[in-house]
Motif scaffolding. Structure first.
Motif, PDB file in Angstrom:
ATOM      1  N   ALA A  20       1.056  -1.312   0.144  1.00  0.00           N
ATOM      2  CA  ALA A  20       0.049  -0.251   0.113  1.00  0.00           C
ATOM      3  C   ALA A  20       0.904   1.207   0.005  1.00  0.00           C
ATOM      4  O   ALA A  20       0.513   2.244  -0.693  1.00  0.00           O
ATOM      5  N   LYS A  21       2.140   1.059   0.942  1.00  0.00           N
ATOM      6  CA  LYS A  21       2.694   2.253   0.976  1.00  0.00           C
ATOM      7  C   LYS A  21       3.514   2.947  -0.528  1.00  0.00           C
ATOM      8  O   LYS A  21       3.447   4.064  -0.732  1.00  0.00           O
ATOM      9  N   SER A  22       3.735   1.798  -1.157  1.00  0.00           N
ATOM     10  CA  SER A  22       4.499   2.128  -2.281  1.00  0.00           C
ATOM     11  C   SER A  22       3.431   2.978  -3.437  1.00  0.00           C
ATOM     12  O   SER A  22       3.689   3.931  -3.996  1.00  0.00           O
ATOM     13  N   LYS A  23       2.064   2.713  -3.242  1.00  0.00           N
ATOM     14  CA  LYS A  23       1.230   3.479  -3.992  1.00  0.00           C
ATOM     15  C   LYS A  23       0.824   4.693  -3.535  1.00  0.00           C
ATOM     16  O   LYS A  23       0.664   5.744  -4.322  1.00  0.00           O
ATOM     17  N   ILE A  24       0.799   4.793  -2.084  1.00  0.00           N
ATOM     18  CA  ILE A  24       0.601   6.065  -1.515  1.00  0.00           C
ATOM     19  C   ILE A  24       1.806   7.049  -2.069  1.00  0.00           C
ATOM     20  O   ILE A  24       1.676   8.293  -2.164  1.00  0.00           O
ATOM     21  N   LEU A  25       2.951   6.444  -1.873  1.00  0.00           N
ATOM     22  CA  LEU A  25       4.192   7.126  -2.375  1.00  0.00           C
ATOM     23  C   LEU A  25       4.050   7.873  -3.675  1.00  0.00           C
ATOM     24  O   LEU A  25       4.491   8.891  -4.072  1.00  0.00           O
ATOM     25  N   GLU A  26       3.321   6.941  -4.545  1.00  0.00           N
ATOM     26  CA  GLU A  26       3.317   7.449  -5.889  1.00  0.00           C
ATOM     27  C   GLU A  26       2.341   8.634  -6.002  1.00  0.00           C
ATOM     28  O   GLU A  26       2.232   9.554  -6.713  1.00  0.00           O
ATOM     29  N   CYS A  27       1.283   8.490  -5.110  1.00  0.00           N
ATOM     30  CA  CYS A  27       0.393   9.700  -4.891  1.00  0.00           C
ATOM     31  C   CYS A  27       1.173  10.776  -4.652  1.00  0.00           C
ATOM     32  O   CYS A  27       0.951  11.952  -5.237  1.00  0.00           O
ATOM     33  N   HIS A  28       1.916  10.889  -3.747  1.00  0.00           N
ATOM     34  CA  HIS A  28       2.558  11.963  -3.073  1.00  0.00           C
ATOM     35  C   HIS A  28       3.572  12.560  -4.247  1.00  0.00           C
ATOM     36  O   HIS A  28       3.739  13.806  -4.609  1.00  0.00           O
ATOM     37  N   ALA A  29       4.119  11.755  -5.207  1.00  0.00           N
ATOM     38  CA  ALA A  29       5.029  12.189  -6.233  1.00  0.00           C
ATOM     39  C   ALA A  29       3.971  12.689  -7.426  1.00  0.00           C
ATOM     40  O   ALA A  29       4.516  13.774  -7.897  1.00  0.00           O
ATOM     41  N   ALA A  30       2.637  12.476  -7.346  1.00  0.00           N
ATOM     42  CA  ALA A  30       1.912  13.185  -8.423  1.00  0.00           C
ATOM     43  C   ALA A  30       1.621  14.411  -8.039  1.00  0.00           C
ATOM     44  O   ALA A  30       1.590  15.381  -8.626  1.00  0.00           O
ATOM     45  N   ALA A  31       1.371  14.673  -6.612  1.00  0.00           N
ATOM     46  CA  ALA A  31       1.112  15.837  -6.117  1.00  0.00           C
ATOM     47  C   ALA A  31       2.393  16.872  -6.354  1.00  0.00           C
ATOM     48  O   ALA A  31       2.321  17.983  -6.764  1.00  0.00           O
ATOM     49  N   ARG A  32       3.667  16.383  -6.220  1.00  0.00           N
ATOM     50  CA  ARG A  32       4.751  17.239  -6.513  1.00  0.00           C
ATOM     51  C   ARG A  32       4.867  17.476  -8.025  1.00  0.00           C
ATOM     52  O   ARG A  32       5.316  18.457  -8.210  1.00  0.00           O
ATOM     53  N   GLU A  33       4.317  16.488  -8.768  1.00  0.00           N
ATOM     54  CA  GLU A  33       4.478  16.974 -10.231  1.00  0.00           C
ATOM     55  C   GLU A  33       3.535  18.070 -10.647  1.00  0.00           C
ATOM     56  O   GLU A  33       3.472  18.459 -11.730  1.00  0.00           O
ATOM     57  N   ALA A  34       2.421  18.029 -10.081  1.00  0.00           N
ATOM     58  CA  ALA A  34       1.379  18.942 -10.481  1.00  0.00           C
ATOM     59  C   ALA A  34       1.510  20.270  -9.741  1.00  0.00           C
ATOM     60  O   ALA A  34       0.825  21.259  -9.878  1.00  0.00           O
ATOM     61  N   ASN A  35       2.643  20.564  -9.354  1.00  0.00           N
ATOM     62  CA  ASN A  35       3.259  21.921  -8.926  1.00  0.00           C
ATOM     63  C   ASN A  35       2.971  23.181 -10.146  1.00  0.00           C
ATOM     64  O   ASN A  35       3.203  22.670 -11.492  1.00  0.00           O
ATOM     65  N   GLY A  36       2.105  24.127  -9.893  1.00  0.00           N
ATOM     66  CA  GLY A  36       1.595  24.939 -10.699  1.00  0.00           C
ATOM     67  C   GLY A  36       0.249  24.802 -10.864  1.00  0.00           C
ATOM     68  O   GLY A  36      -0.462  25.671 -11.686  1.00  0.00           O
ATOM     69  N   ASN A  37      -0.428  23.783 -10.433  1.00  0.00           N
ATOM     70  CA  ASN A  37      -1.846  23.480 -10.643  1.00  0.00           C
ATOM     71  C   ASN A  37      -2.255  23.555  -9.099  1.00  0.00           C
ATOM     72  O   ASN A  37      -2.298  22.381  -8.596  1.00  0.00           O
ATOM     73  N   PRO A  38      -2.661  24.621  -8.367  1.00  0.00           N
ATOM     74  CA  PRO A  38      -2.845  24.605  -6.860  1.00  0.00           C
ATOM     75  C   PRO A  38      -4.067  23.562  -6.528  1.00  0.00           C
ATOM     76  O   PRO A  38      -4.240  22.948  -5.717  1.00  0.00           O
ATOM     77  N   VAL A  39      -5.329  23.501  -7.438  1.00  0.00           N
ATOM     78  CA  VAL A  39      -6.357  22.700  -7.087  1.00  0.00           C
ATOM     79  C   VAL A  39      -5.843  21.063  -7.154  1.00  0.00           C
ATOM     80  O   VAL A  39      -6.131  20.468  -6.272  1.00  0.00           O
ATOM     81  N   ALA A  40      -5.229  20.940  -8.265  1.00  0.00           N
ATOM     82  CA  ALA A  40      -4.744  19.387  -8.464  1.00  0.00           C
ATOM     83  C   ALA A  40      -3.879  19.006  -7.488  1.00  0.00           C
ATOM     84  O   ALA A  40      -3.744  17.945  -6.812  1.00  0.00           O
ATOM     85  N   GLN A  41      -2.614  19.987  -7.095  1.00  0.00           N
ATOM     86  CA  GLN A  41      -1.827  19.664  -6.143  1.00  0.00           C
ATOM     87  C   GLN A  41      -2.248  19.441  -4.805  1.00  0.00           C
ATOM     88  O   GLN A  41      -1.888  18.436  -4.152  1.00  0.00           O
ATOM     89  N   ALA A  42      -3.075  20.287  -4.556  1.00  0.00           N
ATOM     90  CA  ALA A  42      -3.929  20.124  -3.005  1.00  0.00           C
ATOM     91  C   ALA A  42      -4.457  18.930  -2.950  1.00  0.00           C
ATOM     92  O   ALA A  42      -4.632  18.385  -1.874  1.00  0.00           O
ATOM     93  N   ALA A  43      -5.217  18.416  -3.984  1.00  0.00           N
ATOM     94  CA  ALA A  43      -6.281  17.214  -4.062  1.00  0.00           C
ATOM     95  C   ALA A  43      -5.383  16.036  -4.094  1.00  0.00           C
ATOM     96  O   ALA A  43      -5.520  15.332  -3.125  1.00  0.00           O
ATOM     97  N   ALA A  44      -4.144  16.020  -4.644  1.00  0.00           N
ATOM     98  CA  ALA A  44      -3.389  14.784  -4.583  1.00  0.00           C
ATOM     99  C   ALA A  44      -2.685  14.774  -3.166  1.00  0.00           C
ATOM    100  O   ALA A  44      -2.474  13.585  -2.686  1.00  0.00           O
ATOM    101  N   ARG A  45      -2.214  15.852  -2.622  1.00  0.00           N
ATOM    102  CA  ARG A  45      -1.771  15.845  -1.262  1.00  0.00           C
ATOM    103  C   ARG A  45      -2.764  15.545  -0.271  1.00  0.00           C
ATOM    104  O   ARG A  45      -2.590  14.623   0.634  1.00  0.00           O
ATOM    105  N   ALA A  46      -4.051  15.954  -0.396  1.00  0.00           N
ATOM    106  CA  ALA A  46      -4.976  15.279   0.475  1.00  0.00           C
ATOM    107  C   ALA A  46      -5.500  13.832   0.514  1.00  0.00           C
ATOM    108  O   ALA A  46      -5.346  13.246   1.480  1.00  0.00           O
ATOM    109  N   ILE A  47      -5.200  13.610  -0.917  1.00  0.00           N
ATOM    110  CA  ILE A  47      -5.344  11.994  -1.135  1.00  0.00           C
ATOM    111  C   ILE A  47      -4.438  11.278  -0.469  1.00  0.00           C
ATOM    112  O   ILE A  47      -4.681  10.201   0.152  1.00  0.00           O
ATOM    113  N   GLY A  48      -3.138  11.654  -0.567  1.00  0.00           N
ATOM    114  CA  GLY A  48      -1.804  10.985   0.020  1.00  0.00           C
ATOM    115  C   GLY A  48      -1.775  11.247   1.284  1.00  0.00           C
ATOM    116  O   GLY A  48      -1.797  10.014   2.221  1.00  0.00           O
ATOM    117  N   GLN A  49      -2.443  12.131   2.111  1.00  0.00           N
ATOM    118  CA  GLN A  49      -2.612  12.164   3.351  1.00  0.00           C
ATOM    119  C   GLN A  49      -3.507  11.324   3.893  1.00  0.00           C
ATOM    120  O   GLN A  49      -3.502  10.247   5.019  1.00  0.00           O
TER     121      GLN A  49
END
Length: 183
Positions: free
Chosen positions: A85-114
């Motif tokens: 599970a942790k490996s998939k969660i870490l991939e979600c956190h990576a998606a958040a980092r890669e969405a830099n510049g899109n505050p809605v998507a970045q915050a959404a991915a961070r929320a899901i990761g948390q």
């Protein structure tokens, strides 16, 4: 003669940050009465219903947040172990980092990761409020809206989050999560 000046807009905040607001305090008090399993189920369900669509609005073909939600559910059901599970969660956190510049998507991915990290540590569920409510507010109002309006919208979303937790809360939970908020 006036020179052309470049107007620099303030950078969008990445999360809510005031632990002492009444809406965060109220949510934290309720969280402290529930088990880690209840908190994880609530956070994952809410993320999937409300937050994931915000991610998909911008990154329809990037399934990393959905994979993290699926992995958390599989862990909760005993189908997979935490490292899987942790490996998939870490991939979600990576998606958040890669969405830099899109505050809605970045915050959404961070929320899901948390939220999915709640399977590891119950206190991670508060990320739903700090990141998820901001994602909702940015989506509804835009990042250029005055901070007071954004925070009001986020506070209202936190109220809906709390109502959703109350709906699944176990009354007199015999095994509430022991949470050190570190705030």
């Amino acid at each position: 003669m006036m020179k052309n000046r470049r107007v620099i807009m303030p950078k969008a905040r990445k999360m809510l940050s005031d632990w002492n607001t009444p809406y965060i305090q109220s949510l934290m008090k309720l969280i402290e009465t529930q088990s880690k399993a209840t908190l994880a189920i609530w956070a994952v369900d809410y993320s999937e219903q409300v937050i994931l669509p915000l991610w998909r609005k911008y990154y329809l073909n990037d399934v990393r947040p959905q994979n993290a939600l699926n992995a958390a559910r599989e862990w909760l059901s005993g189908i997979i172990k935490l490292p899987q599970a942790k490996s998939k969660i870490l991939e979600c956190h990576a998606a958040a980092r890669e969405a830099n510049g899109n505050p809605v998507a970045q915050a959404a991915a961070r929320a899901i990761g948390q939220c999915t990290s709640t399977i590891h540590s119950a206190r991670h569920c508060i990320g739903l409020a700090f990141y998820g409510a901001l994602a909702v507010a940015y989506d509804r109002l835009g990042t250029d809206a005055p901070w007071e309006q954004i925070e009001q919208c986020a506070a209202e979303e936190c109220g809906r989050m709390e109502a959703a937790l109350r709906a699944v809360a176990v009354e007199d939970e015999p095994n509430p999560a022991k949470i050190d908020w570190k705030c």
